[in-house]
Motif scaffolding. Sequence first.
Motif, PDB file in Angstrom:
ATOM      1  N   LEU A 117      11.512  34.148 -11.214  1.00 58.52           N
ATOM      2  CA  LEU A 117      10.607  35.104 -10.565  1.00 58.52           C
ATOM      3  C   LEU A 117      10.609  36.444 -11.276  1.00 58.52           C
ATOM      4  CD1 LEU A 117      11.257  34.340  -6.789  1.00 58.52           C
ATOM      5  CD2 LEU A 117       9.195  33.829  -8.110  1.00 58.52           C
ATOM      6  N   SER A 118      11.782  36.907 -11.681  1.00 56.44           N
ATOM      7  CA  SER A 118      11.877  38.165 -12.407  1.00 56.44           C
ATOM      8  C   SER A 118      11.102  38.087 -13.714  1.00 56.44           C
ATOM      9  CB  SER A 118      13.337  38.504 -12.705  1.00 56.44           C
ATOM     10  OG  SER A 118      14.045  38.703 -11.520  1.00 56.44           O
ATOM     11  N   LYS A 119      11.234  36.986 -14.407  1.00 55.13           N
ATOM     12  CA  LYS A 119      10.519  36.800 -15.667  1.00 55.13           C
ATOM     13  C   LYS A 119       9.010  36.809 -15.454  1.00 55.13           C
ATOM     14  CE  LYS A 119      10.096  33.721 -19.605  1.00 55.13           C
ATOM     15  NZ  LYS A 119      10.411  32.431 -20.185  1.00 55.13           N
ATOM     16  N   ILE A 120       8.562  36.123 -14.419  1.00 58.13           N
ATOM     17  CA  ILE A 120       7.126  36.078 -14.120  1.00 58.13           C
ATOM     18  C   ILE A 120       6.597  37.465 -13.798  1.00 58.13           C
ATOM     19  CG2 ILE A 120       5.427  35.253 -12.429  1.00 58.13           C
ATOM     20  CD1 ILE A 120       7.136  32.657 -12.277  1.00 58.13           C
ATOM     21  N   LEU A 134       7.834  40.405 -14.714  1.00 57.34           N
ATOM     22  CA  LEU A 134       7.835  41.236 -15.909  1.00 57.34           C
ATOM     23  C   LEU A 134       6.711  40.855 -16.869  1.00 57.34           C
ATOM     24  CD1 LEU A 134      11.648  41.554 -16.610  1.00 57.34           C
ATOM     25  CD2 LEU A 134      10.106  43.329 -15.773  1.00 57.34           C
ATOM     26  N   GLU A 135       6.443  39.577 -17.006  1.00 52.02           N
ATOM     27  CA  GLU A 135       5.375  39.132 -17.895  1.00 52.02           C
ATOM     28  C   GLU A 135       4.006  39.545 -17.372  1.00 52.02           C
ATOM     29  OE1 GLU A 135       5.991  34.924 -18.198  1.00 52.02           O
ATOM     30  OE2 GLU A 135       7.519  35.151 -19.768  1.00 52.02           O
ATOM     31  N   ASN A 136       3.844  39.599 -16.067  1.00 53.84           N
ATOM     32  CA  ASN A 136       2.556  39.937 -15.475  1.00 53.84           C
ATOM     33  C   ASN A 136       2.354  41.439 -15.314  1.00 53.84           C
ATOM     34  OD1 ASN A 136       1.684  37.283 -15.266  1.00 53.84           O
ATOM     35  ND2 ASN A 136       2.664  36.995 -13.289  1.00 53.84           N
ATOM     36  N   GLU A 137       3.378  42.215 -15.538  1.00 57.13           N
ATOM     37  CA  GLU A 137       3.296  43.673 -15.408  1.00 57.13           C
ATOM     38  C   GLU A 137       2.540  44.220 -16.615  1.00 57.13           C
ATOM     39  OE1 GLU A 137       3.380  47.159 -13.728  1.00 57.13           O
ATOM     40  OE2 GLU A 137       4.384  45.492 -12.771  1.00 57.13           O
ATOM     41  N   LYS A 138       1.292  44.544 -16.405  1.00 57.66           N
ATOM     42  CA  LYS A 138       0.456  45.025 -17.494  1.00 57.66           C
ATOM     43  C   LYS A 138       0.034  46.484 -17.309  1.00 57.66           C
ATOM     44  CE  LYS A 138      -1.605  40.511 -18.596  1.00 57.66           C
ATOM     45  NZ  LYS A 138      -0.482  39.785 -18.818  1.00 57.66           N
ATOM     46  N   THR A 139       0.410  47.070 -16.206  1.00 58.06           N
ATOM     47  CA  THR A 139       0.019  48.438 -15.906  1.00 58.06           C
ATOM     48  C   THR A 139       0.909  49.416 -16.649  1.00 58.06           C
ATOM     49  OG1 THR A 139      -0.661  47.755 -13.707  1.00 58.06           O
ATOM     50  CG2 THR A 139      -0.362  50.093 -14.064  1.00 58.06           C
ATOM     51  N   ASP A 140       0.290  50.304 -17.377  1.00 60.74           N
ATOM     52  CA  ASP A 140       0.998  51.371 -18.074  1.00 60.74           C
ATOM     53  C   ASP A 140       0.925  52.611 -17.191  1.00 60.74           C
ATOM     54  OD1 ASP A 140       1.909  53.385 -19.746  1.00 60.74           O
ATOM     55  OD2 ASP A 140       0.841  52.657 -21.487  1.00 60.74           O
ATOM     56  N   PHE A 141       2.056  53.250 -16.941  1.00 62.05           N
ATOM     57  CA  PHE A 141       2.060  54.409 -16.047  1.00 62.05           C
ATOM     58  C   PHE A 141       1.088  55.478 -16.519  1.00 62.05           C
ATOM     59  CE2 PHE A 141       4.636  56.405 -19.228  1.00 62.05           C
ATOM     60  CZ  PHE A 141       4.458  57.758 -19.034  1.00 62.05           C
ATOM     61  N   TRP A 142       0.882  55.574 -17.837  1.00 65.67           N
ATOM     62  CA  TRP A 142      -0.009  56.590 -18.407  1.00 65.67           C
ATOM     63  C   TRP A 142      -1.418  56.427 -17.849  1.00 65.67           C
ATOM     64  CZ3 TRP A 142       0.785  60.975 -20.894  1.00 65.67           C
ATOM     65  CH2 TRP A 142      -0.289  61.593 -21.550  1.00 65.67           C
ATOM     66  N   ILE A 194      19.406  29.187  -6.476  1.00 62.54           N
ATOM     67  CA  ILE A 194      18.843  30.476  -6.062  1.00 62.54           C
ATOM     68  C   ILE A 194      18.845  31.455  -7.227  1.00 62.54           C
ATOM     69  CG2 ILE A 194      19.188  32.485  -4.573  1.00 62.54           C
ATOM     70  CD1 ILE A 194      20.150  30.564  -2.411  1.00 62.54           C
ATOM     71  N   GLN A 195      19.924  31.490  -7.985  1.00 63.14           N
ATOM     72  CA  GLN A 195      19.996  32.391  -9.136  1.00 63.14           C
ATOM     73  C   GLN A 195      18.944  32.031 -10.182  1.00 63.14           C
ATOM     74  OE1 GLN A 195      24.101  32.089 -10.307  1.00 63.14           O
ATOM     75  NE2 GLN A 195      24.669  33.903  -9.128  1.00 63.14           N
ATOM     76  N   ALA A 196      18.751  30.750 -10.424  1.00 65.81           N
ATOM     77  CA  ALA A 196      17.745  30.308 -11.389  1.00 65.81           C
ATOM     78  C   ALA A 196      16.351  30.699 -10.922  1.00 65.81           C
ATOM     79  CB  ALA A 196      17.838  28.804 -11.600  1.00 65.81           C
TER      80      ALA A 196
END
Length: 57
Positions: A10-13, A15-23, A3-5
């Motif tokens: 999932l956290s890595k995926i 973060l990698e897919n987060e492309k939105t800049d708040f600006w 579960i931890q792995a």
Amino acid sequence: MAIQATKLQLSKIILENEKTDFWDELSISEQKEIKKGIKDLDNGKRISYESFLEKIS
């Protein structure tokens, strides 16, 4: 342990897919206000926190 792995993967995926800049999510008006505030600070235009609180009270 599995579960931890999975959580780490999932956290890595996410973060990698987060492309939105708040600006980019701010309106043009909000961006202008922030830029003006930064310019004012760069030019030494500052007030104390106490003065700010008095203005908004």
